[in-house]
Design an enzyme around this catalytic site. Structure first.
Site, PDB file in Angstrom:
ATOM      1  N   ASP A  79      -8.447  -0.123   7.299  1.00 27.82           N
ATOM      2  CA  ASP A  79      -8.612  -1.410   7.828  1.00 27.82           C
ATOM      3  C   ASP A  79      -7.075  -1.856   8.337  1.00 27.82           C
ATOM      4  O   ASP A  79      -6.745  -3.024   8.606  1.00 27.82           O
ATOM      5  CB  ASP A  79      -9.408  -2.409   6.961  1.00 27.82           C
ATOM      6  CG  ASP A  79      -9.155  -2.182   5.537  1.00 27.82           C
ATOM      7  OD1 ASP A  79      -7.982  -2.066   5.226  1.00 27.82           O
ATOM      8  OD2 ASP A  79      -9.829  -2.252   4.768  1.00 27.82           O
ATOM      9  N   LYS A 101       0.749  -1.381  -0.122  1.00 30.19           N
ATOM     10  CA  LYS A 101       0.120   0.129  -0.011  1.00 30.19           C
ATOM     11  C   LYS A 101       0.787   1.222   0.253  1.00 30.19           C
ATOM     12  O   LYS A 101       0.524   2.403  -0.378  1.00 30.19           O
ATOM     13  CB  LYS A 101      -0.757  -0.094   1.236  1.00 30.19           C
ATOM     14  CG  LYS A 101      -2.305  -0.966   0.903  1.00 30.19           C
ATOM     15  CD  LYS A 101      -3.480  -0.189   0.887  1.00 30.19           C
ATOM     16  CE  LYS A 101      -4.366  -1.239   0.124  1.00 30.19           C
ATOM     17  NZ  LYS A 101      -5.658  -0.647   0.108  1.00 30.19           N
TER      18      LYS A 101
HETATM   19  C1  LIG Z   1      -3.163  -6.829   1.541  1.00 35.00           C
HETATM   20  C2  LIG Z   1      -4.157  -6.325   0.948  1.00 35.00           C
HETATM   21  N1  LIG Z   1      -4.633  -6.741  -0.445  1.00 35.00           N
HETATM   22  C3  LIG Z   1      -5.628  -6.150  -1.348  1.00 35.00           C
HETATM   23  C4  LIG Z   1      -6.306  -4.897  -0.703  1.00 35.00           C
HETATM   24  C5  LIG Z   1      -7.398  -4.490  -1.694  1.00 35.00           C
HETATM   25  O1  LIG Z   1      -7.290  -3.369  -2.030  1.00 35.00           O
HETATM   26  P1  LIG Z   1      -8.559  -2.540  -2.399  1.00 35.00           P
HETATM   27  O2  LIG Z   1      -9.155  -2.088  -1.015  1.00 35.00           O
HETATM   28  O3  LIG Z   1      -7.927  -1.124  -3.196  1.00 35.00           O
HETATM   29  O4  LIG Z   1      -9.089  -3.165  -3.267  1.00 35.00           O
HETATM   30  C6  LIG Z   1      -5.673  -4.638   0.591  1.00 35.00           C
HETATM   31  C7  LIG Z   1      -6.897  -3.264   1.089  1.00 35.00           C
HETATM   32  O5  LIG Z   1      -6.614  -3.015   2.116  1.00 35.00           O
HETATM   33  C8  LIG Z   1      -4.945  -4.959   1.154  1.00 35.00           C
HETATM   34  O6  LIG Z   1      -4.821  -4.589   2.567  1.00 35.00           O
END
Ligand SMILES: Cc1ncc(COP(=O)(O)O)c(C=O)c1O
Length: 374
Positions: free
Chosen positions: A100, A74
């Site tokens: 989150d 992220k």
């Molecule tokens: C580890 C991880 N993978 C995938 C996602 C998915 O991203 P998005 O919320 O943009 O769909 C998140 C979102 O917080 C994440 O923390």
């Protein structure tokens, strides 16, 4: 879920017009990230034994636990967006976000990178370990007695009242530019694969499984693939927790809508409410299927990656990070997905890509999961 846990889409493969496109096309996130001190390309692993086990030709996993020391991908989005915001307004002092977990940590880290402060709000079910990880990046963290969507609203309100700059990774009617910069920041890891599997004129993969929360990350991927390959793009399958499957619900209703589940899932990063407006606009026309899975599949995926066989390398992948592989395991083993598997034409010739988008971001939970061997 009483109903079918998947949706087979008929995408028209057209990129939406407007702000997102212009932000995406005018951005160079790779050059920006390369300029950061601790930038390295994250590893791409080939898991031959796992591919053999599931009867496909190749399995690739890009391991984002190595990203900027943040244990998740992220930081790509938050750092790029904050750099763009500060280009326009260098005097901003405090950045704010609801999260989150991983996005908040990334906002705090990025704010610190620029010598700025951060205020992060987390929903009621956020674990202590996730809060500590955000605090360790210098943020003031506050737990809100609310779910994800309500926490986003609260962060928006607090930003307005206190003059903080909101950096949210989900777009709504009057808040689209910053999420678009966050999504553009994610392009870096797709571009890192251009020397290996994201080749021209065709990619060296046939299908990619993308775990979705608000949908910004998978939508950035879908936009990237469609923009680079047109109809020669790999097939794209979205994977969500069955208790927070807002994108699947939106496909079924034919419009952006809230999920119906109870938001009880260990896939914390994917435990989101209504999909991002921008993300939905992209995903509905550029992805092949959406599926919703139980936590048991992500536990299995974590163990598959942690206890590899033969020469396959060990990958530490967290509950949301392993979501793509979890969807694939469900597709290959659970009779509820038999028709979808057939429609997606997964065969012994298929080359499959997953992004492990986080490592053990909740170490205690991770330890409990790997305590049980495969
Ligand atoms: C580890 C991880 N993978 C995938 C996602 C998915 O991203 P998005 O919320 O943009 O769909 C998140 C979102 O917080 C994440 O923390």
């Amino acid at each position: 879920m009483k109903h079918t846990p998947y949706y087979l889409n008929k995408p028209d493969n057209i990129l939406p017009k407007g702000l997102t496109n212009s932000v995406f096309r005018s951005s160079d996130p790779l050059a920006y990230h390369q300029s950061l001190k601790n930038y390295t390309v994250t590893p791409l692993l080939k898991l031959n034994e796992l591919a053999k086990y599931f009867g496909v030709k190749k399995i690739f996993v890009k391991d984002e636990s190595y990203r900027f020391g943040l244990n998740a991908f992220k930081g790509l989005g938050a750092s790029f967006a904050i750099s763009k915001i500060l280009e326009k307004d260098p005097d901003i002092e405090t950045f704010c976000s609801a999260t989150d977990g991983n996005h908040g940590r990334a906002v705090a880290w990025s704010a610190k990178l620029f010598g700025k402060k951060s205020r992060i709000f987390v929903p009621k079910d956020t674990t202590r370990a996730r809060i500590l990880a955000i605090e360790n990046e210098g943020a003031v963290v506050e737990k809100v007695d609310a779910d994800y969507d309500e926490t986003c609203e609260f962060a928006k309100e607090m930003s307005r009242k206190n003059g903080w700059q909101l950096v949210q990774d989900t777009a709504s009617a009057h808040y689209a530019e910053i999420p678009a910069y966050i999504m553009a920041g994610y392009f870096t890891h797709f571009m890192e694969l251009e020397d290996s599997i994201h080749t021209l004129p065709k990619p060296k993969i046939d299908i990619v499984f993308l775990q979705a929360g608000v949908g910004s990350w998978p939508a950035a991927a879908a936009w990237y693939y469609l923009n680079r390959y047109g109809v020669n793009r790999p097939k794209i399958v979205l994977v969500e927790p069955i208790e927070a499957a807002g994108i699947l619900a939106s496909f079924k209703k034919g419009k952006r809508t809230k999920p119906e589940g109870n938001f009880k899932t260990i896939m914390a990063g994917l435990n989101c409410g209504i999909p991002s407006l921008t993300a939905w606009d992209i995903l509905k026309d550029s992805t092949d299927a959406a599926m919703a899975i139980e936590d048991s599949f992500t536990k299995q995926a974590i163990r598959e990656l942690y206890y590899p066989t033969g020469d396959d390398k060990r990958i530490i992948s967290g509950e949301s990070g392993a979501g793509g592989l979890a969807g694939f395991i469900a597709l290959m083993t659970d009779p509820r997905f038999r028709n979808l598997k057939e429609a997606l034409n997964i065969t012994a010739e298929s080359r499959v890509l997953f992004y492990s988008t986080e490592g053990d971001t909740d170490p205690e939970n991770f330890k409990n999961i790997i305590r049980k061997k495969k």
